[in-house]
Design a protein around this motif. Structure first.
Motif, short mmCIF file in Angstrom:
data_model
loop_
_atom_site.label_atom_id
_atom_site.label_comp_id
_atom_site.label_asym_id
_atom_site.label_seq_id
_atom_site.Cartn_x
_atom_site.Cartn_y
_atom_site.Cartn_z
N ALA B 97 0.88 -1.27 0.00
CA ALA B 97 -0.12 -0.06 0.00
C ALA B 97 0.85 1.25 0.06
O ALA B 97 0.44 2.25 -0.60
N LYS B 98 2.05 1.35 0.73
CA LYS B 98 2.96 2.22 0.80
C LYS B 98 3.55 2.76 -0.42
O LYS B 98 3.68 3.91 -0.81
N ASP B 106 12.31 8.32 -3.95
CA ASP B 106 12.65 7.44 -2.59
C ASP B 106 11.65 6.30 -2.72
O ASP B 106 11.39 5.69 -1.50
N GLY B 107 11.33 5.83 -3.73
CA GLY B 107 10.53 4.77 -3.68
C GLY B 107 11.25 3.36 -3.65
O GLY B 107 10.85 2.22 -3.38
N LYS B 108 12.73 3.56 -3.68
CA LYS B 108 13.68 2.46 -3.68
C LYS B 108 13.45 1.63 -2.28
O LYS B 108 13.57 0.44 -2.39
N GLU B 109 13.40 2.35 -1.19
CA GLU B 109 13.37 1.65 0.07
C GLU B 109 12.18 1.04 0.18
O GLU B 109 12.55 -0.23 0.35
N ASP B 110 11.02 1.46 -0.50
CA ASP B 110 9.94 0.49 -0.06
C ASP B 110 10.20 -0.45 -1.11
O ASP B 110 9.67 -1.96 -0.59
N ARG B 113 12.02 -3.20 0.64
CA ARG B 113 11.49 -3.69 1.78
C ARG B 113 10.31 -4.42 1.36
O ARG B 113 10.47 -5.91 1.78
N ILE B 114 9.81 -4.34 0.10
CA ILE B 114 8.81 -5.53 -0.40
C ILE B 114 9.47 -6.62 -0.95
O ILE B 114 8.94 -7.73 -0.70
N GLU B 115 10.61 -6.41 -1.54
CA GLU B 115 11.42 -7.64 -2.20
C GLU B 115 11.75 -8.40 -0.75
O GLU B 115 11.54 -9.48 -1.07
N GLU B 227 12.36 0.73 -14.42
CA GLU B 227 12.20 0.33 -12.98
C GLU B 227 11.19 -0.54 -12.77
O GLU B 227 11.11 -1.71 -12.22
N ARG B 228 9.89 -0.01 -13.26
CA ARG B 228 8.72 -0.71 -12.94
C ARG B 228 8.71 -1.99 -13.35
O ARG B 228 8.07 -3.00 -13.17
#
Lengths: 568, 345
Positions: B97-98, B106-110, B113-115, B227-228
């Motif tokens: 969701a985040k 800064d979507g990288k961090e998310d 984490r998801i990975e 990236e996507r």
């Protein structure tokens, strides 16, 4: 007051408070009661990882103290003996004993005496002592169901067992509902009277404390009637789905064994037919055969639609979706093929035995007058080579029941004809039926020709015409329910037991047929309940009949009473 | 639903009888008590079930308290793993969701984490699934029935968890793709929901800097879509892994409402034979259904014998996939191969 959910609740309550891995131990009767309402996967969810029969569990000696045993048994002396042996050498970590009915103090003593190791945690009575096949229909699967036709003097101990089983079942029903009923029975039946009186004695004297629920509403009604009041219904061919499957193939505890109908793969050989688990069946169980064909076609079309959408897989999401839906899809596939198989097999039988033809005459005999035409029709069918023996026998029986008094000469002719065409039937079976369930023995107006009101109503119905010649018959039970709804059930025909009378109209009525119920009657009850007349009916019987089992009981009773006439 | 509890009466009788019985009791001490099964594990969460109070009956020949067999540890371990996987899964869905919230940079961090979470959950599921196999092995009949049932029950849990994970992933994937489409589809769209997507950046831009800004954005979104794409691929792979787990489990899980789900049927039929048949059946059904629905030339192949179907599958499907023309082709081929292969396994 719904049967299925009561038993489910009992099972839930047995299992929920016992944590950890469990073994459930049942007997040959409670296994039916549990199986029709609870599934294996639900048991697994409750951490029941082994289910065994009480006589089989003593075969193995190996200790399994990591399991807790949950027994659910009828309080019979054999079961107590089994338990006694098993408690003496405990195999399981702990023992939780549940009984489906009342234990007497001797039995409790025996159990206490054998629990030397103090492994028993609890002893409880959970009154799920009946097989709740449908929400408003139960059976007791009583062994030796022919007993009800025998005079009391022939085999007193077995008749006592038979009555005890039924009284136990009735007691359990009302304990499960937490009610104490007023009891009525059909006047002409000795066995109905006996069961009604014994039930009353149990509920109002022996265990009056247990049955005293301090309820202020009007008491429910228990009406005990005799199968022989309506011998016609179990002799008719059936054309609504559930009834038809039972008549042509046979249903046992909501399972259908296709093994003796044709060759099927192992997973198709036995199928489940339960209104609780199968939405299609629930929607169609009371529909007639023609409509079933249409419904099945629609179901197949729907299925093809789903199959088509699964076929169109182009993206990963489609793929993921497909794999997600795959279990659902496979379930649907299983269901479609189950119903298609059943209907196909039944169509074959109908064709083979010329049942359309036979059934038309059966319905005429059951519903309409006209002796001359009926005699001719029956004679023709007896001569017809493609009509099977059992259908011939039933036709003659139906004719005999209807025209018992009117035309003894022609009846004689039919007896002789039957004997020459179908020699496999013992002579005198039809006469035995008349002796058992002839007009002089019956309570109620089976053919609607005794009472001027009924005659008028039948004529009115005749004028209106019938929608479907194959399903025009209404069981006698239908009239009985109508009378109860209108408060017109006659005290002379259906007397009360003791001085417990009905105060006003009951809201709940349990009708118990000694000798067994049919699915046609079950349908009648379900339709009546769907009218919301303010009275809810529940139907129960000592067994679930189709024509084959009814005739088998009849033959067995005839055999026994023949062999014992010399003695008595 | 009335019930009557007779435990009190029972215990009173039992206590009364105990006093009478005591003297003659010691004679059967040591009379072949059940064997203790030892396991080499020291730490066990399992508390042995003893209902006998050692204080009152210590001198009596009570049955030895049997330790549960070794497989109980395995089953408990799996159950614990499932529990962990479940809690990780809820974390994952929060992370999803985040990540889907509109933000650049800064979507990288998310993403990491998801990975990581996806990996953990998938790994837990895979591990549990592997351990699950250990449960079914020979041994005495009753014990093996119990194991089989424990296995089934855990498999059902695992399956529902896998389905849940897959649902979450495909939902995430869909949203990702949608966002990707939106960002690459054209500037107009971007403009229209600029308020939603990039509030801070678009703040105060004026008519003059428009096209330059646009160019920059286009470039950015190109990189973004690469990236996507990668993300999508990753999710696809894990969906694939899940499909494998699902397939393995489905052989164990009971189909509800069928005869196999009947209690009385299970008593009659000793579990072993049923299971084997079921497994075979499902294998065949799986292959034929996949084949049936993927191949356009199914009418042709349907007429072939059962054994041929499996091998003839690859041909038409492959040629078919070649003609498909949209993103995700390569993944689809991968998936198809995997599903076909695993049906062979």
């Amino acid at each position: 007051m719904v049967l299925v959910s009561s038993v489910r609740d009992y099972v839930n309550r047995m299992l929920q408070d016992i944590s950890g891995m469990k073994v459930l131990i049942l007997d040959s009767q409670t296994v039916s009661a549990v199986s029709v309402v609870y599934s294996q996967s639900e048991l697994l969810q409750k951490e029941v990882f082994l289910v065994e029969l009480v006589d089989a569990i003593s075969m193995s000696k190996e200790s399994m103290s990591h399991l807790k045993a949950v027994y659910f048994l009828r309080p019979t002396s054999e079961n107590i003996q089994h338990l006694k042996r098993q408690l003496a050498k405990p195999r399981f970590g702990e023992y939780n004993l549940f009984f489906s009915n009342m234990l007497n103090s001797t039995q409790l003593h025996i159990l206490a005496d054998s629990d030397e190791h103090e492994v028993v945690q609890q002893v409880q009575e959970f009154f799920a002592d009946f097989v709740a096949i449908d929400p408003y229909h139960f059976t007791l699967n009583t062994p030796s169901n022919h007993m009800y036709m025998l005079p009391a003097v022939i085999d007193p101990p077995n008749l006592q067992n038979y009555c005890d089983r039924i009284v136990d079942g009735l007691a359990a029903i009302f304990l499960a509902f937490k009610r104490r009923p007023v009891i009525r029975y059909s006047r002409t039946s000795d066995i109905a009277k006996r069961i009604a009186h014994e039930a009353s004695k149990l509920m109002y004297q022996q265990e009056s404390g247990l049955f005293d629920f301090r309820r202020t509403e009007i008491s429910p009604l228990l009406l005990v009637i005799d199968r022989r009041d309506d011998p016609v219904t179990p002799l008719l061919n059936q054309w609504t789905y559930q009834a038809m499957v039972h008549e042509l193939i046979g249903i046992k505890d909501n399972k259908v064994d296709l093994g003796n109908v044709g060759k099927f793969s192992k997973d198709q050989q036995e199928v489940v037919l339960s209104s609780e688990q199968d939405a299609f069946f629930k929607a169609n169980m009371y529909e007639n055969f023609g409509d079933i064909g249409m419904s099945i076609k629609r179901m197949v079309d729907d299925f093809q639609q789903v199959a088509k959408s699964n076929q169109n897989i182009q993206t990963i999401e489609d793929m993921a979706k497909f794999v997600d839906n795959y279990p659902e899809y496979r379930k649907m596939q299983g269901n479609v093929s189950k119903h298609v198989t059943l209907v196909t097999e039944m169509s074959k039988i109908v064709e083979e035995r010329k049942l359309m033809l036979v059934s038309q005459t059966e319905q005429e005999l059951a519903c309409n007058g006209g002796q001359g035409a009926a005699f001719e029709a029956v004679t023709n069918l007896l001569n017809n080579e493609s009509v099977s023996d059992i259908d011939r026998l039933r036709l003659v029986m139906l004719y005999a029941l209807r025209y018992e008094k009117e035309s003894p000469v022609q009846l004689m002719q039919l007896f002789n004809k039957l004997a020459s065409r179908s020699p496999k039937y013992k002579p005198g079976l039809v006469q035995f039926l008349l002796k058992q369930a002839g007009v002089d023995r019956r309570t109620g107006d089976l053919y609607g020709n005794r009472d001027i009101l009924n005659i008028a109503r039948n004529m009115a119905r005749g004028l209106k015409g019938v929608e479907n010649v194959y399903t025009q018959h209404q069981p006698l039970l239908f009239q009985t329910m109508e009378s109860i709804t209108k408060g017109r059930l006659r005290d002379v025909d259906y007397p009360f037991v003791g001085n417990h009378f009905q105060q006003g109209r009951p809201q709940e009525v349990v009708i118990f047929i000694v000798g067994g119920t049919t699915y046609e009657e079950s349908r009648s009850v379900a339709l009546q309940n769907s009218l919301n007349s303010g009275i809810r009916f529940i139907l129960g019987g000592s067994s679930l009949l189709n024509s084959k089992s009814f005739l088998k009981d009849l033959e067995e009773a005839q055999r026994i009473s023949r062999s014992s006439t010399g003695v008595v | 639903m009335a019930t009557r509890n007779r435990t009190f009466m029972f215990k009173r009788y039992r206590d009364a009888l105990k006093t009478v019985r005591l003297p003659s009791y010691t004679s059967d001490a040591g009379g072949g008590g059940p064997v203790i099964e030892m396991t080499n594990k020291q730490t066990r969460s399992y508390a042995p079930l003893s209902t006998i109070d050692p204080g009152t009956s210590s001198f009596v020949g009570t049955p030895t308290v049997g330790l549960p067999p070794a497989w109980v540890d395995v089953s408990e371990e799996i159950a614990a793993n499932i529990q962990r996987a479940r809690s990780k899964l809820s974390e994952l869905s929060k992370a999803h969701a985040k990540a889907l919230m509109p933000s650049f940079g800064d979507g990288k961090e998310d993403q990491h984490r998801i990975e990581a979470l996806t990996y953990v959950v998938t790994d837990l599921l895979k591990k549990s699934e592997k351990r699950l196999r250990k449960l079914s092995a020979g041994g005495p009949l009753e014990d093996s029935t119990i194991r089989k049932n424990v296995q089934r029950s855990l498999a059902t849990d695992l399956q529902s968890l896998s389905v849940e994970l897959r649902r979450k992933q495909s939902h995430y994937l869909k949203c990702l793709q949608q966002q990707q489409k939106e960002s690459s589809d054209g500037v107009d769209l971007e403009m229209n929901d600029s308020g939603k997507h990039s509030k801070s950046e678009d703040d105060g831009f004026d008519g003059l800097g428009f096209s330059e800004h646009q160019m920059a954005k286009l470039k950015k979104s190109e990189a973004f879509s690469m990236e996507r794409e990668r993300e999508i691929q990753q999710v696809g792979e894990s969906v694939n892994e899940l499909a494998q787990i699902m397939k393995d489990l489905s052989a164990l899980v009971i189909d509800q409402g069928t005869i196999i789900d009947r209690i009385d049927y299970n008593i009659q039929n000793v579990a072993a034979t049923v299971d084997e048949g079921l497994k075979q059946l499902q294998k065949v059904a799986f292959v034929s259904i996949i084949f049936f629905h993927l191949s356009p030339s199914r009418a042709k192949s349907e007429t072939r014998g059962n054994g041929n179907v499996r091998y003839s599958t690859c041909g038409p499907v492959l040629s078919d996939v070649g003609s498909l023309n949209h993103q995700g082709d390569s993944l689809l081929i991968l998936l198809l191969f995997n599903i076909i292969n695993m049906s062979d396994a």
